[in-house]
Write a protein that holds these residues in place. Structure first.
Motif, PDB file in Angstrom:
ATOM      1  N   TYR A  36      76.728 -24.561  66.487  1.00 36.44           N
ATOM      2  CA  TYR A  36      78.139 -24.218  66.375  1.00 36.44           C
ATOM      3  C   TYR A  36      78.665 -23.821  67.747  1.00 36.44           C
ATOM      4  O   TYR A  36      78.789 -22.643  68.064  1.00 36.44           O
ATOM      5  CB  TYR A  36      78.322 -23.077  65.376  1.00 36.44           C
ATOM      6  CG  TYR A  36      77.491 -23.226  64.122  1.00 36.44           C
ATOM      7  CD1 TYR A  36      77.635 -24.334  63.287  1.00 36.44           C
ATOM      8  CD2 TYR A  36      76.538 -22.271  63.770  1.00 36.44           C
ATOM      9  CE1 TYR A  36      76.873 -24.469  62.143  1.00 36.44           C
ATOM     10  CE2 TYR A  36      75.774 -22.397  62.622  1.00 36.44           C
ATOM     11  CZ  TYR A  36      75.943 -23.503  61.817  1.00 36.44           C
ATOM     12  OH  TYR A  36      75.176 -23.645  60.691  1.00 36.44           O
ATOM     13  N   PRO A  37      78.985 -24.795  68.591  1.00 34.02           N
ATOM     14  CA  PRO A  37      79.392 -24.474  69.961  1.00 34.02           C
ATOM     15  C   PRO A  37      80.720 -23.721  70.026  1.00 34.02           C
ATOM     16  O   PRO A  37      81.654 -24.029  69.293  1.00 34.02           O
ATOM     17  CB  PRO A  37      79.510 -25.829  70.638  1.00 34.02           C
ATOM     18  CG  PRO A  37      79.364 -26.862  69.589  1.00 34.02           C
ATOM     19  CD  PRO A  37      78.954 -26.209  68.315  1.00 34.02           C
ATOM     20  N   ALA A  38      80.727 -22.728  70.907  1.00 30.45           N
ATOM     21  CA  ALA A  38      81.927 -21.926  71.140  1.00 30.45           C
ATOM     22  C   ALA A  38      81.738 -21.190  72.459  1.00 30.45           C
ATOM     23  O   ALA A  38      80.610 -21.049  72.929  1.00 30.45           O
ATOM     24  CB  ALA A  38      82.122 -20.918  70.005  1.00 30.45           C
ATOM     25  N   PRO A  39      82.827 -20.719  73.041  1.00 32.69           N
ATOM     26  CA  PRO A  39      82.691 -19.918  74.266  1.00 32.69           C
ATOM     27  C   PRO A  39      81.821 -18.688  74.007  1.00 32.69           C
ATOM     28  O   PRO A  39      81.882 -18.086  72.936  1.00 32.69           O
ATOM     29  CB  PRO A  39      84.125 -19.508  74.587  1.00 32.69           C
ATOM     30  CG  PRO A  39      84.978 -20.526  73.902  1.00 32.69           C
ATOM     31  CD  PRO A  39      84.223 -20.919  72.662  1.00 32.69           C
TER      32      PRO A  39
ATOM     33  N   ASP B 128      81.992 -15.716  75.141  1.00 37.33           N
ATOM     34  CA  ASP B 128      82.666 -14.427  75.046  1.00 37.33           C
ATOM     35  C   ASP B 128      83.575 -14.285  73.825  1.00 37.33           C
ATOM     36  O   ASP B 128      84.264 -13.287  73.681  1.00 37.33           O
ATOM     37  CB  ASP B 128      83.470 -14.166  76.318  1.00 37.33           C
ATOM     38  CG  ASP B 128      84.534 -15.228  76.555  1.00 37.33           C
ATOM     39  OD1 ASP B 128      84.403 -16.353  76.033  1.00 37.33           O
ATOM     40  OD2 ASP B 128      85.495 -14.936  77.288  1.00 37.33           O
ATOM     41  N   LYS B 129      83.565 -15.271  72.918  1.00 33.20           N
ATOM     42  CA  LYS B 129      84.437 -15.222  71.747  1.00 33.20           C
ATOM     43  C   LYS B 129      83.624 -15.240  70.456  1.00 33.20           C
ATOM     44  O   LYS B 129      82.477 -15.656  70.434  1.00 33.20           O
ATOM     45  CB  LYS B 129      85.399 -16.410  71.753  1.00 33.20           C
ATOM     46  CG  LYS B 129      86.370 -16.357  72.904  1.00 33.20           C
ATOM     47  CD  LYS B 129      87.378 -17.467  72.819  1.00 33.20           C
ATOM     48  CE  LYS B 129      88.360 -17.346  73.985  1.00 33.20           C
ATOM     49  NZ  LYS B 129      89.365 -18.382  73.935  1.00 33.20           N
ATOM     50  N   VAL B 130      84.265 -14.795  69.388  1.00 31.44           N
ATOM     51  CA  VAL B 130      83.679 -14.861  68.058  1.00 31.44           C
ATOM     52  C   VAL B 130      84.138 -16.168  67.423  1.00 31.44           C
ATOM     53  O   VAL B 130      85.339 -16.434  67.353  1.00 31.44           O
ATOM     54  CB  VAL B 130      84.128 -13.671  67.182  1.00 31.44           C
ATOM     55  CG1 VAL B 130      83.551 -13.779  65.779  1.00 31.44           C
ATOM     56  CG2 VAL B 130      83.752 -12.351  67.839  1.00 31.44           C
ATOM     57  N   LEU B 131      83.185 -16.957  66.980  1.00 30.30           N
ATOM     58  CA  LEU B 131      83.500 -18.215  66.311  1.00 30.30           C
ATOM     59  C   LEU B 131      83.560 -17.966  64.814  1.00 30.30           C
ATOM     60  O   LEU B 131      82.638 -17.411  64.228  1.00 30.30           O
ATOM     61  CB  LEU B 131      82.428 -19.268  66.627  1.00 30.30           C
ATOM     62  CG  LEU B 131      82.591 -20.623  65.941  1.00 30.30           C
ATOM     63  CD1 LEU B 131      83.870 -21.320  66.404  1.00 30.30           C
ATOM     64  CD2 LEU B 131      81.379 -21.496  66.207  1.00 30.30           C
ATOM     65  N   TRP B 132      84.665 -18.360  64.204  1.00 30.59           N
ATOM     66  CA  TRP B 132      84.885 -18.228  62.758  1.00 30.59           C
ATOM     67  C   TRP B 132      84.853 -19.636  62.182  1.00 30.59           C
ATOM     68  O   TRP B 132      85.686 -20.467  62.523  1.00 30.59           O
ATOM     69  CB  TRP B 132      86.239 -17.579  62.530  1.00 30.59           C
ATOM     70  CG  TRP B 132      86.736 -17.502  61.121  1.00 30.59           C
ATOM     71  CD1 TRP B 132      86.887 -18.525  60.235  1.00 30.59           C
ATOM     72  CD2 TRP B 132      87.202 -16.328  60.443  1.00 30.59           C
ATOM     73  NE1 TRP B 132      87.408 -18.065  59.055  1.00 30.59           N
ATOM     74  CE2 TRP B 132      87.612 -16.719  59.157  1.00 30.59           C
ATOM     75  CE3 TRP B 132      87.320 -15.000  60.810  1.00 30.59           C
ATOM     76  CZ2 TRP B 132      88.131 -15.820  58.235  1.00 30.59           C
ATOM     77  CZ3 TRP B 132      87.836 -14.110  59.890  1.00 30.59           C
ATOM     78  CH2 TRP B 132      88.232 -14.511  58.618  1.00 30.59           C
ATOM     79  N   LEU B 133      83.886 -19.903  61.326  1.00 32.87           N
ATOM     80  CA  LEU B 133      83.805 -21.187  60.638  1.00 32.87           C
ATOM     81  C   LEU B 133      84.191 -20.957  59.187  1.00 32.87           C
ATOM     82  O   LEU B 133      83.554 -20.168  58.487  1.00 32.87           O
ATOM     83  CB  LEU B 133      82.385 -21.767  60.729  1.00 32.87           C
ATOM     84  CG  LEU B 133      81.878 -22.037  62.136  1.00 32.87           C
ATOM     85  CD1 LEU B 133      80.422 -22.473  62.105  1.00 32.87           C
ATOM     86  CD2 LEU B 133      82.725 -23.083  62.828  1.00 32.87           C
ATOM     87  N   GLN B 134      85.260 -21.612  58.760  1.00 30.90           N
ATOM     88  CA  GLN B 134      85.738 -21.501  57.383  1.00 30.90           C
ATOM     89  C   GLN B 134      85.042 -22.587  56.560  1.00 30.90           C
ATOM     90  O   GLN B 134      85.126 -23.767  56.894  1.00 30.90           O
ATOM     91  CB  GLN B 134      87.259 -21.695  57.336  1.00 30.90           C
ATOM     92  CG  GLN B 134      87.868 -21.418  55.990  1.00 30.90           C
ATOM     93  CD  GLN B 134      87.816 -19.928  55.664  1.00 30.90           C
ATOM     94  OE1 GLN B 134      88.114 -19.080  56.496  1.00 30.90           O
ATOM     95  NE2 GLN B 134      87.427 -19.613  54.445  1.00 30.90           N
ATOM     96  N   LEU B 135      84.373 -22.170  55.490  1.00 29.88           N
ATOM     97  CA  LEU B 135      83.577 -23.096  54.687  1.00 29.88           C
ATOM     98  C   LEU B 135      84.121 -23.206  53.274  1.00 29.88           C
ATOM     99  O   LEU B 135      84.698 -22.267  52.737  1.00 29.88           O
ATOM    100  CB  LEU B 135      82.117 -22.616  54.620  1.00 29.88           C
ATOM    101  CG  LEU B 135      81.446 -22.308  55.958  1.00 29.88           C
ATOM    102  CD1 LEU B 135      80.064 -21.722  55.726  1.00 29.88           C
ATOM    103  CD2 LEU B 135      81.377 -23.550  56.813  1.00 29.88           C
ATOM    104  N   ASP B 136      83.903 -24.359  52.678  1.00 26.74           N
ATOM    105  CA  ASP B 136      84.236 -24.591  51.274  1.00 26.74           C
ATOM    106  C   ASP B 136      83.100 -25.407  50.676  1.00 26.74           C
ATOM    107  O   ASP B 136      82.923 -26.577  51.021  1.00 26.74           O
ATOM    108  CB  ASP B 136      85.562 -25.352  51.153  1.00 26.74           C
ATOM    109  CG  ASP B 136      85.983 -25.548  49.707  1.00 26.74           C
ATOM    110  OD1 ASP B 136      85.493 -24.810  48.818  1.00 26.74           O
ATOM    111  OD2 ASP B 136      86.803 -26.449  49.453  1.00 26.74           O
TER     112      ASP B 136
END
Length: 155
Positions: free
Chosen positions: A117-120, A122-130
């Motif tokens: 799950y690539p992301a910067p 220094d940030k929080v990555l929010w993955l919305q799932l269904d």
């Protein structure tokens, strides 16, 4: 030229693992700060991923004052990539400190899960799932933004 070919071939597995909206997330199992196993399943609706201590502090600040079970009530799972932390520091200081949290932290000690799950950093990555599928993703750079987003989720 040979160097670039080798570099490209070595990066292909990383690109293949990155998820995009519409993809089904592969299940995984990690241990939390109490060494209790958690397996990602279709009940999870939010996956919060952090790859640095600064991002983890944002999550902690966003959850300050929230009751135990706050994330679970929102079907949220928090994953922290701690592979860059020296093992001795993690074992003696960081993980015991995390045991005081009133929420679970799934610890990715070997960077097996977070790189999917690539992301910067220094940030929080929010993955919305269904039902195990990625429907949206967001990045948060402040605890206030993250807290407001979590408050919008109905338990």
């Amino acid at each position: 030229m040979k160097f670039f070919a080798v570099l490209l071939l070595s990066l292909l597995p990383v690109w293949a693992q990155a998820v995009e909206v519409g993809d089904r997330l592969a299940p995984w199992t990690l241990l939390d700060q109490f060494d209790q196993a958690y397996t990602l399943n279709d009940q999870a609706q939010i996956l919060l991923v952090v790859r640095s201590m600064d991002a983890a502090k944002q999550v902690d600040a966003a959850l300050q004052g929230q009751p135990k079970g706050y994330l679970e009530a929102r079907h949220a799972v928090f994953v922290a990539d701690i592979q860059r932390m020296p093992r001795l520091v993690a074992k003696l200081f960081a993980v015991p400190a995390m045991q005081a949290y009133n929420y679970r932290v799934m610890l990715d000690r070997d960077a097996r899960i977070a790189p999917r799950y690539p992301a910067p950093v220094d940030k929080v990555l929010w993955l919305q799932l269904d039902n195990g599928r990625l429907v949206a993703q967001h990045e948060y750079s402040s605890a206030t933004e993250l807290r407001e987003a979590l408050e919008q989720v109905k338990p």
